[in-house]
Scaffold this motif. Structure first.
Motif, short mmCIF file in Angstrom:
data_model
loop_
_atom_site.label_atom_id
_atom_site.label_comp_id
_atom_site.label_asym_id
_atom_site.label_seq_id
_atom_site.Cartn_x
_atom_site.Cartn_y
_atom_site.Cartn_z
N ASP A 1 35.49 45.77 38.75
CA ASP A 1 34.07 46.04 38.54
C ASP A 1 33.56 47.12 39.48
N TRP A 2 33.96 47.06 40.75
CA TRP A 2 33.49 48.06 41.71
C TRP A 2 34.07 49.44 41.41
N SER B 1 28.31 46.83 39.67
CA SER B 1 28.33 46.62 41.11
C SER B 1 27.96 45.18 41.45
N LEU B 2 26.90 44.70 40.82
CA LEU B 2 26.46 43.32 41.05
C LEU B 2 27.50 42.33 40.53
N SER B 3 28.11 42.65 39.40
CA SER B 3 29.17 41.79 38.86
C SER B 3 30.33 41.69 39.85
N GLY B 4 30.68 42.80 40.46
CA GLY B 4 31.75 42.79 41.46
C GLY B 4 31.42 41.86 42.61
N THR C 1 33.00 34.43 44.20
CA THR C 1 33.67 33.29 43.56
C THR C 1 35.20 33.44 43.65
N ALA C 2 35.66 34.31 44.53
CA ALA C 2 37.08 34.51 44.83
C ALA C 2 37.87 35.07 43.66
N ASN C 3 37.21 35.77 42.75
CA ASN C 3 37.89 36.49 41.68
C ASN C 3 38.07 37.93 42.14
N TYR C 4 38.96 38.11 43.10
CA TYR C 4 39.06 39.38 43.81
C TYR C 4 39.51 40.53 42.92
N ALA D 1 40.41 41.14 51.17
CA ALA D 1 41.22 40.59 50.08
C ALA D 1 42.65 41.13 50.09
N ALA D 2 42.84 42.34 50.58
CA ALA D 2 44.18 42.95 50.55
C ALA D 2 44.78 43.13 51.94
#
Length: 146
Positions: free
Chosen positions: A100-101, A82-85, A91-94, A131-132
């Motif tokens: 990750d989520w 969750s934190l990684s997501g 950092t815009a790595n959507y 993002a989408a």
């Protein structure tokens, strides 16, 4: 006026070096910990620097995920993903954030952790909204989160 500008510039430079030293010293103290004892302090540090330094936060989280790949603890694994997501999102790595989520959601569903499930639905709602631009999916995920 030039004196004030120079003073502010020096203060900002000093503050940035001071903060970097503080982060490095925290990481050095964590190096002495091993295995599961290292996970929670790393997650805490990753949380602290998530907004100001998401790249460094990601480094800590990757280390946590590596440790948890050898230890069975789905609660911490879900929290780490969750934190990684969040770090990926900031950092815009959507696409990575979405993956990750979704993984965190599956992990929390497996252990029936309602708070974690709700948080992931909320994160997914934010992702689909921003993002989408899929407002229907965003609304559905937000409704699932409550």
């Amino acid at each position: 006026m030039p004196f004030i500008f120079r003073s502010l510039l020096l203060l900002m430079i000093f503050a940035s070096f001071s903060a970097k030293g503080q982060v490095d010293s925290v990481y050095e103290s964590l190096k002495n910990l091993k295995g599961i004892k290292k996970v929670e302090p790393l997650l805490n540090e990753a949380h602290k620097m998530l907004l100001n330094n998401p790249s460094r936060s990601s480094e800590y989280i990757r280390e946590v995920i590596d440790i948890l790949s050898r230890i069975e603890n789905d609660s911490l694994k879900g929290e780490a993903y969750s934190l990684s997501g969040k770090a990926q999102y900031y950092t815009a790595n959507y696409d990575s954030a979405l993956n990750d989520w979704k993984y965190a959601l599956e992990t929390f569903q497996k252990i029936k952790y309602d708070k974690g499930i709700a948080e992931q639905y909320n994160n997914l709602g934010v992702w689909y909204y921003s993002a989408a631009s899929d407002y229907d999916a965003a609304l559905n995920y937000h409704l699932l989160s409550i």
